[in-house]
Design a protein around this motif. Structure first.
Motif, mmCIF file in Angstrom:
data_model
loop_
_atom_site.group_PDB
_atom_site.id
_atom_site.type_symbol
_atom_site.label_atom_id
_atom_site.label_comp_id
_atom_site.label_asym_id
_atom_site.label_seq_id
_atom_site.Cartn_x
_atom_site.Cartn_y
_atom_site.Cartn_z
ATOM 1 N N VAL A 1 -2.494 2.618 7.226
ATOM 2 C CA VAL A 1 -1.479 1.678 7.695
ATOM 3 C C VAL A 1 -0.528 2.484 8.580
ATOM 4 C CG1 VAL A 1 0.399 0.122 7.072
ATOM 5 C CG2 VAL A 1 -1.614 0.305 5.595
ATOM 6 N N TRP A 2 -0.433 2.102 9.851
ATOM 7 C CA TRP A 2 0.388 2.862 10.795
ATOM 8 C C TRP A 2 1.540 2.011 11.276
ATOM 9 C CZ3 TRP A 2 2.754 6.747 12.113
ATOM 10 C CH2 TRP A 2 3.084 7.115 13.415
ATOM 11 N N THR A 3 2.739 2.611 11.253
ATOM 12 C CA THR A 3 3.964 1.881 11.582
ATOM 13 C C THR A 3 4.379 2.053 13.042
ATOM 14 O OG1 THR A 3 5.244 3.762 10.742
ATOM 15 C CG2 THR A 3 4.821 1.945 9.218
ATOM 16 N N ASN A 4 3.498 2.618 13.861
ATOM 17 C CA ASN A 4 3.751 2.725 15.307
ATOM 18 C C ASN A 4 5.097 3.382 15.609
ATOM 19 O OD1 ASN A 4 1.296 1.355 16.232
ATOM 20 N ND2 ASN A 4 2.201 -0.468 15.310
ATOM 21 N N ASP A 5 5.325 4.536 14.987
ATOM 22 C CA ASP A 5 6.581 5.252 15.198
ATOM 23 C C ASP A 5 6.760 5.685 16.646
ATOM 24 O OD1 ASP A 5 6.594 4.996 12.448
ATOM 25 O OD2 ASP A 5 7.446 6.976 12.117
ATOM 26 N N ASP A 6 5.663 5.911 17.357
ATOM 27 C CA ASP A 6 5.768 6.335 18.752
ATOM 28 C C ASP A 6 6.389 5.226 19.603
ATOM 29 O OD1 ASP A 6 3.520 4.783 18.225
ATOM 30 O OD2 ASP A 6 2.146 6.001 19.417
ATOM 31 N N MET A 7 5.875 4.018 19.469
ATOM 32 C CA MET A 7 6.421 2.903 20.241
ATOM 33 C C MET A 7 7.857 2.588 19.810
ATOM 34 S SD MET A 7 3.228 0.264 20.768
ATOM 35 C CE MET A 7 2.701 0.215 19.057
ATOM 36 N N ALA A 8 8.134 2.726 18.510
ATOM 37 C CA ALA A 8 9.478 2.448 18.012
ATOM 38 C C ALA A 8 10.493 3.413 18.609
ATOM 39 C CB ALA A 8 9.500 2.525 16.487
ATOM 40 N N SER B 1 -14.735 -1.659 -1.622
ATOM 41 C CA SER B 1 -15.690 -1.285 -0.575
ATOM 42 C C SER B 1 -15.032 -0.347 0.419
ATOM 43 C CB SER B 1 -16.198 -2.533 0.155
ATOM 44 O OG SER B 1 -17.040 -2.179 1.227
ATOM 45 N N VAL B 2 -15.497 0.902 0.478
ATOM 46 C CA VAL B 2 -14.936 1.890 1.391
ATOM 47 C C VAL B 2 -15.214 1.475 2.832
ATOM 48 C CG1 VAL B 2 -15.014 4.291 2.140
ATOM 49 C CG2 VAL B 2 -15.207 3.737 -0.296
ATOM 50 N N SER B 3 -14.146 1.469 3.689
ATOM 51 C CA SER B 3 -14.368 1.085 5.081
ATOM 52 C C SER B 3 -13.700 2.014 6.083
ATOM 53 C CB SER B 3 -13.854 -0.341 5.326
ATOM 54 O OG SER B 3 -12.451 -0.345 5.435
ATOM 55 N N GLY B 4 -12.565 2.605 5.719
ATOM 56 C CA GLY B 4 -11.847 3.451 6.655
ATOM 57 C C GLY B 4 -11.183 2.667 7.779
ATOM 58 N N GLN B 5 -11.052 1.365 7.616
ATOM 59 C CA GLN B 5 -10.462 0.519 8.655
ATOM 60 C C GLN B 5 -8.951 0.727 8.716
ATOM 61 O OE1 GLN B 5 -11.144 -3.605 7.919
ATOM 62 N NE2 GLN B 5 -9.816 -4.317 9.570
ATOM 63 N N SER B 6 -8.413 0.808 9.941
ATOM 64 C CA SER B 6 -6.971 0.967 10.125
ATOM 65 C C SER B 6 -6.286 -0.388 10.141
ATOM 66 C CB SER B 6 -6.680 1.711 11.424
ATOM 67 O OG SER B 6 -7.183 3.021 11.353
ATOM 68 N N ILE B 7 -5.009 -0.386 9.724
ATOM 69 C CA ILE B 7 -4.219 -1.609 9.629
ATOM 70 C C ILE B 7 -2.920 -1.378 10.381
ATOM 71 C CG2 ILE B 7 -3.127 -3.263 8.073
ATOM 72 C CD1 ILE B 7 -4.965 -2.040 5.837
ATOM 73 N N ALA B 8 -2.582 -2.256 11.304
ATOM 74 C CA ALA B 8 -1.321 -2.147 12.041
ATOM 75 C C ALA B 8 -0.240 -2.926 11.321
ATOM 76 C CB ALA B 8 -1.485 -2.657 13.462
ATOM 77 N N SER B 9 0.928 -2.309 11.169
ATOM 78 C CA SER B 9 2.051 -3.019 10.572
ATOM 79 C C SER B 9 2.704 -3.922 11.617
ATOM 80 C CB SER B 9 3.072 -2.015 10.036
ATOM 81 O OG SER B 9 3.664 -1.305 11.098
ATOM 82 N N PRO B 10 3.573 -4.845 11.195
ATOM 83 C CA PRO B 10 4.223 -5.741 12.159
ATOM 84 C C PRO B 10 5.024 -4.958 13.195
ATOM 85 C CG PRO B 10 4.556 -6.514 9.915
ATOM 86 C CD PRO B 10 3.946 -5.147 9.804
ATOM 87 N N PRO B 11 5.235 -5.542 14.373
ATOM 88 C CA PRO B 11 5.981 -4.839 15.432
ATOM 89 C C PRO B 11 7.379 -4.436 14.973
ATOM 90 C CG PRO B 11 4.932 -6.824 16.290
ATOM 91 C CD PRO B 11 4.771 -6.867 14.805
ATOM 92 N N VAL B 12 7.819 -3.292 15.459
ATOM 93 C CA VAL B 12 9.164 -2.795 15.173
ATOM 94 C C VAL B 12 10.103 -3.308 16.267
ATOM 95 C CG1 VAL B 12 10.573 -0.726 14.924
ATOM 96 C CG2 VAL B 12 8.242 -0.759 14.028
ATOM 97 N N MET C 1 3.052 -4.072 1.226
ATOM 98 C CA MET C 1 2.031 -5.081 0.922
ATOM 99 C C MET C 1 0.712 -4.751 1.621
ATOM 100 S SD MET C 1 4.185 -8.660 1.042
ATOM 101 C CE MET C 1 2.682 -9.631 0.754
ATOM 102 N N LEU C 2 0.797 -4.346 2.888
ATOM 103 C CA LEU C 2 -0.422 -3.991 3.613
ATOM 104 C C LEU C 2 -1.115 -2.797 2.971
ATOM 105 C CD1 LEU C 2 0.844 -4.396 7.295
ATOM 106 C CD2 LEU C 2 -0.772 -5.883 6.091
ATOM 107 N N ALA C 3 -0.324 -1.832 2.516
ATOM 108 C CA ALA C 3 -0.912 -0.669 1.841
ATOM 109 C C ALA C 3 -1.581 -1.088 0.535
ATOM 110 C CB ALA C 3 0.165 0.384 1.583
ATOM 111 N N GLY C 4 -0.904 -1.942 -0.227
ATOM 112 C CA GLY C 4 -1.493 -2.396 -1.486
ATOM 113 C C GLY C 4 -2.751 -3.208 -1.276
ATOM 114 N N GLN C 5 -2.717 -4.142 -0.321
ATOM 115 C CA GLN C 5 -3.902 -4.955 -0.037
ATOM 116 C C GLN C 5 -5.050 -4.097 0.472
ATOM 117 O OE1 GLN C 5 -2.211 -7.672 2.777
ATOM 118 N NE2 GLN C 5 -1.188 -8.915 1.221
ATOM 119 N N GLY C 6 -4.727 -3.155 1.350
ATOM 120 C CA GLY C 6 -5.762 -2.278 1.891
ATOM 121 C C GLY C 6 -6.407 -1.423 0.819
#
Length: 287
Positions: A109-116, A259-270, A247-252
């Motif tokens: 789960v990435w919070t896009n700190d660069d864009m923020a 089922s292992v997937s390694g899929q990335s999840i984007a958090s809501p826009p900052v 919540m995204l971390a818990g759901q992920g």
């Protein structure tokens, strides 16, 4: 009937001084979000607050050996962080809160700190600030380095003079850093602080030193807890919904357990929320 295996807790190990953990809004909100995601599926959260990374590694080994947890959430990643490989070797399902590039093969789960950070610098530059400070968190943390690098790049792009300090996320460290910046030979007219507590400490010190906020110094916090909204003056903030990140971390992680997937999840826009602590500088001085 639940689709999930034996309902052992979700493990979360945090390396924090107890006094910082008790006062820091971010992880209280984050854990509340994790619990909102996992409790309907029958899980709880097992939190360990630990003094150092060695104790954290021991916790993972113990959890694995005793079958104590169903999976773990990894936070506060560092450069070349050994923890993802460790939990993988222990057979613990895991999700990472941080940039996907830091832990290839793991769901993140990435919070896009660069864009923020780009938005934060552009916001202050738009108000007319030409000398801006960044009070970062601990320098070894990957998100601190990402924010620092983007801060310096954006300042260079916009012709802004940058000043850097690092705190430890405590209110006291924010106060110390701002006191030092105010006494700098070329003090900034604005400062971005990497969490709410440091921003509140900065506000404390500015008021004690008779520095008007935002007249002489604009302050921009990170995270935007209720404390930002209730301070006097209220703190402008780089705002994201920390409970949603939890919540995204818990759901992920629940999905990873199945089922292992390694899929990335984007958090809501900052977004940058403007309140009373930021404004145009009284005077731009270039010397």
């Amino acid at each position: 009937m639940s689709d999930f295996p034996l309902l052992r807790p979700i493990g979360l190990a945090l390396v924090r001084a107890t006094e910082i953990m008790g006062a820091e809004p971010y992880f209280h909100e984050f854990i509340a979000g994790v619990e909102r995601a996992v409790r309907p599926a029958g899980y709880s959260v097992l939190l360990n607050v630990l003094p150092d990374t060695e104790a954290e590694a021991k916790a993972y080994r113990r959890w694995s050996a005793d079958g104590e947890v169903s999976g773990v959430i990894l936070v506060d990643l560092t450069v070349n962080d050994p923890r993802p490989q460790l939990v993988h070797s222990l057979g613990l399902p895991a999700i990472v809160v941080g940039p996907p590039s830091a832990a290839p093969g793991f769901r993140a789960v990435w919070t896009n700190d660069d864009m923020a950070m780009r938005d934060a610098v552009e916001y202050l530059a738009g108000l007319g600030h030409i000398r801006i400070a960044h009070v970062g968190g601990p320098a070894n943390l990957l998100h601190s380095q990402i924010r620092r690098d983007v801060f310096l790049n954006e300042c260079a792009r916009l012709g802004i003079e940058p000043i850097e300090q690092n705190g430890d996320y405590s209110r006291e460290s924010g106060g110390r850093c701002i006191s030092a910046l105010i006494r700098h030979k070329k003090p900034p007219t604005a400062a971005i602080l990497d969490n709410d507590l440091m921003a509140l400490g900065a506000l404390d010190s500015a008021q004690e030193l008779g520095i008007s906020v935002p007249g002489a110094l604009s302050l921009l916090a990170w995270d935007d807890s209720a404390q930002c909204q209730l301070s006097e003056p209220s703190l402008s903030a780089v705002s994201h919904d920390v409970q949603v990140i939890g919540m995204l971390a818990g759901q992920g992680l629940l999905e990873e357990i199945v089922s292992v997937s390694g899929q990335s999840i984007a958090s809501p826009p900052v977004v940058v929320v403007a309140r009373e602590s930021t404004g145009a500088p009284i005077l731009n001085v270039s010397s």
